[in-house]
Design a protein around this motif. Sequence first.
Motif, mmCIF file in Angstrom:
data_model
loop_
_atom_site.group_PDB
_atom_site.id
_atom_site.type_symbol
_atom_site.label_atom_id
_atom_site.label_comp_id
_atom_site.label_asym_id
_atom_site.label_seq_id
_atom_site.Cartn_x
_atom_site.Cartn_y
_atom_site.Cartn_z
ATOM 1 N N LEU A 744 20.023 54.254 43.430
ATOM 2 C CA LEU A 744 19.369 53.140 44.106
ATOM 3 C C LEU A 744 19.169 51.964 43.157
ATOM 4 O O LEU A 744 19.320 50.800 43.556
ATOM 5 N N LEU A 745 18.830 52.251 41.902
ATOM 6 C CA LEU A 745 18.648 51.175 40.923
ATOM 7 C C LEU A 745 19.953 50.422 40.697
ATOM 8 O O LEU A 745 19.971 49.187 40.632
ATOM 9 N N TRP A 746 21.046 51.180 40.609
ATOM 10 C CA TRP A 746 22.345 50.528 40.402
ATOM 11 C C TRP A 746 22.756 49.731 41.636
ATOM 12 O O TRP A 746 23.314 48.635 41.515
ATOM 13 N N ALA A 747 22.480 50.264 42.835
ATOM 14 C CA ALA A 747 22.829 49.556 44.067
ATOM 15 C C ALA A 747 22.037 48.253 44.183
ATOM 16 O O ALA A 747 22.578 47.222 44.613
ATOM 17 N N LEU A 748 20.766 48.281 43.805
ATOM 18 C CA LEU A 748 19.956 47.060 43.835
ATOM 19 C C LEU A 748 20.467 46.037 42.823
ATOM 20 O O LEU A 748 20.458 44.829 43.096
ATOM 21 N N ARG A 749 20.907 46.526 41.667
ATOM 22 C CA ARG A 749 21.475 45.614 40.670
ATOM 23 C C ARG A 749 22.762 44.965 41.202
ATOM 24 O O ARG A 749 22.991 43.771 41.010
ATOM 25 N N GLN A 750 23.593 45.753 41.884
ATOM 26 C CA GLN A 750 24.816 45.204 42.461
ATOM 27 C C GLN A 750 24.504 44.194 43.555
ATOM 28 O O GLN A 750 25.208 43.189 43.692
ATOM 29 N N ARG A 751 23.465 44.452 44.303
ATOM 30 C CA ARG A 751 23.069 43.495 45.341
ATOM 31 C C ARG A 751 22.627 42.179 44.718
ATOM 32 O O ARG A 751 22.969 41.094 45.211
ATOM 33 N N TYR A 752 21.888 42.261 43.620
ATOM 34 C CA TYR A 752 21.455 41.052 42.910
ATOM 35 C C TYR A 752 22.665 40.334 42.318
ATOM 36 O O TYR A 752 22.771 39.095 42.398
ATOM 37 N N ILE A 756 24.001 36.352 42.734
ATOM 38 C CA ILE A 756 23.874 35.461 41.583
ATOM 39 C C ILE A 756 25.232 35.105 40.979
ATOM 40 O O ILE A 756 25.532 33.936 40.736
ATOM 41 N N ASN A 757 26.055 36.092 40.742
ATOM 42 C CA ASN A 757 27.285 35.870 39.984
ATOM 43 C C ASN A 757 28.427 35.302 40.822
ATOM 44 O O ASN A 757 29.296 34.606 40.299
ATOM 45 N N LEU A 758 28.459 35.641 42.112
ATOM 46 C CA LEU A 758 29.580 35.217 42.944
ATOM 47 C C LEU A 758 29.161 34.021 43.800
ATOM 48 O O LEU A 758 28.668 34.170 44.909
#
Length: 806
Positions: A744-752, A756-758
């Motif tokens: 879940l932590l990694w999925a939330l990071r990917q959502r952020y 932000i990045n794209l």
Amino acid sequence: MVCGCAIGLRVAVSLLVSFTCIHGLNDVRVQPKESERLRLLLAEVVGSGGDVSVVHDSISLQNVPIEAKDQGLLDTSRQQPGGFKDPLIEQMIGKLNAEGDLQAFSTSLFWDSSFVMICFLLFSILRLIFPLVFQGNTDKMSDEVIGAKTRENDDERGAWPPPPGRGILDWIWASLVVRIDDVEVHRGLDTAMMLEFTQLCSKLSAAIGLPMCLVMCPLNFFFGGKGVSNGVDRLSTISMANIETGSWLYWVYAVIVWLVVYVTEMLIFNAQDSFLKRRYRWLKAMPAPRSTTILVENIPDMRSDDGLELCSDEGLRSFFEKMFSPESVAAVHVVRYTQNLSYFKWKLELAKRRHQEAERDGAGSSREVIEKLEEDVARATREFEVERAALNSIKTKGAASGFITFTQRRDAEIALRLQYFSDAEDCVASSPPEASDVRWCDLRANPNVQAARERLGYLCVVGLYLAFTPLVVGVSSVTSLRHLQEISPFVKKLVIAMPRFAVLLEGVLASLALTLFLSFLPTILLLIFHHFLTLKANAWAQLKLQGWYFWFQIVFVLLITAVGSSFVEVAKQVMDRPSALFSLLADTLPSATHFYLNFIVAQWVTHSLNLLRYMNLAKYIMARLAYFDDRQAKEMSEPEDQDYFGIGSRSARWTTNMVIGLVFCSLSPLISVVVCINFLLSRLIYGYLLVYAETTKVDLGGVFFVRKLKHLQHGVIIYIILMAGVLLKGAATDGPAILAGASLLWALRQRYKFDINLQWEKLPFKEIVDDDSFKKREAFASGGYIEADLLEQTDGRVPEQNKGTE
């Protein structure tokens, strides 16, 4: 009359689809000692028209007359594992996973697949009988059937789309060979990304479903530890429901959660990377004046340094000429208050119409009457022209919104990125919508009044969420077959005389209220958006609809077993103790996987019915019967209903289907297969409809696709929470749940990272330097950023201050 027919067709089709999904057998659990005695007793009551059987202490009733329940021999309150006590869940799903679901699913699969084949065959015939309705976008149809002239530039770019052929199944090949790049050029980026999304979901479902079915289904079946002898129904023997508590397989599923999350996020980011190239190409090819214009809102009600009203063409032009240079600003237009002008225009049109009617042969009007009407026309024309001249003055104070068109695109891009006042909410710049799609009434609204209206609009949407449960349950109690029998002796006699028909009628009535509400939900939401929210463009209403409609389906379709009739209570419980969400989903969702299998299969029927374009076909036939020619009938039958078949509504439903497949992919691996088939059918059906049949819509440049990717990421989060709760409940230790929950932590990071990045909304500034070298696409419609009534001068001239916006 045409609208009434369309509404009736929508309701009928929705009832058909919902009935194929919801209707099934009634299962009643009884104690082992009572099962045989009760079976014999019910057999006497049911008689030869019914079927009573006992499977693992479960009495299965089929074709049971309704009066058998009324005699008190069948108490539905005893439905513990096989039924629901929550009235809303009973309306939505009907029953939990139980024995006999395999046969029910097989039957549903057979009949729904047969219905799809029938729709395909019927469409193949209708396409040849009504070519204007089903392939009216081809140049061949435009030239030969409608009689339009061939485009002058066809030799340069070729006729597109190519005629699909006259063979009965030629449309299938025509749909399969459609290239996304061609759709992007000729139908717009939004349409192209709709087809791209079907391919993405097919790929994602296959990437998850094939390993799950080939590896985990055998592991669940042979090493799960439960089996049919321990009360597991046959359809669940290949799913996680067959795994006994404390099994080592829970560790395997903890790893699978990571694999599913990784594969999903990888495909989402790959899709976004591919989309960015198309998006940048779309932005580079944006034609003037849209590419060189900015929309400025919340213009302060003040005077500039040189004493000019900022909310006027003269003052706003002076303000931006100081910011850049006089040569940089090509045109400025502040939105005008045109309510009086609209009234004078209505008076002028009425006067002209009365004059024309008086001069018509056989009207019998005297010369004095005609002269009086001519004076009315002249007076109305003067009033209209005087009002328009006043509004066209560059000193006229307008609304708090305006359009600034620059000579160079780089200046427009710089202007978009600037903050003009210390208060960031003053003079807010944004990219303008398509000029032909602007909602001028929204732009001229007072910002403070509009803010209050928006709050009221969002309260209406929230109220719609809260009113869903009591509305459905209340109407269902009134339309139930039991209640109809009580108030109508005729219905009771009909039920006794025709028990098989009673079973069919009960299945339809059980979901009538739910079906009606869900069918018109997009329409209700759009009514709220149009009346309360600031949209600035009609196409933006579809974007609003996509977001709200998606979350409504997530709450009341995907999470209905967890939410039930107590939406407020569940929300309060989760807010008080967020960790309760894990156990809430784990306790409810796994027992309803069979319903969602049937739900996805029922979507095949929905797509196949959409292929028939039944609403457009009905409107076309009715127009032809009203003695309109082919051209007029075609125009009157288009476009399709944008409330239900618009890109926003479709996007929400398609994403919901994929999220359902994603959430249940581990609990019931078979669902990934039916979801994959669903999107393969979607690619075939809509690859034809969007290209050959449906009219071209205003293009927003792929914003719907980006939102769909974000919604898929939200689906990943729901999947992780559900699986962590299931592993916490079934594993011998907390290890599998902790391992899965860490994703879940990694999925939330990917959502952020996705946000932000794209960056996709604007071009990188380095891409704008050589803007003149890019080939521009053809504008969707001619015209500039100015109200149409202000341009309609009697001598055909454009107001001086608005030159350059054409």
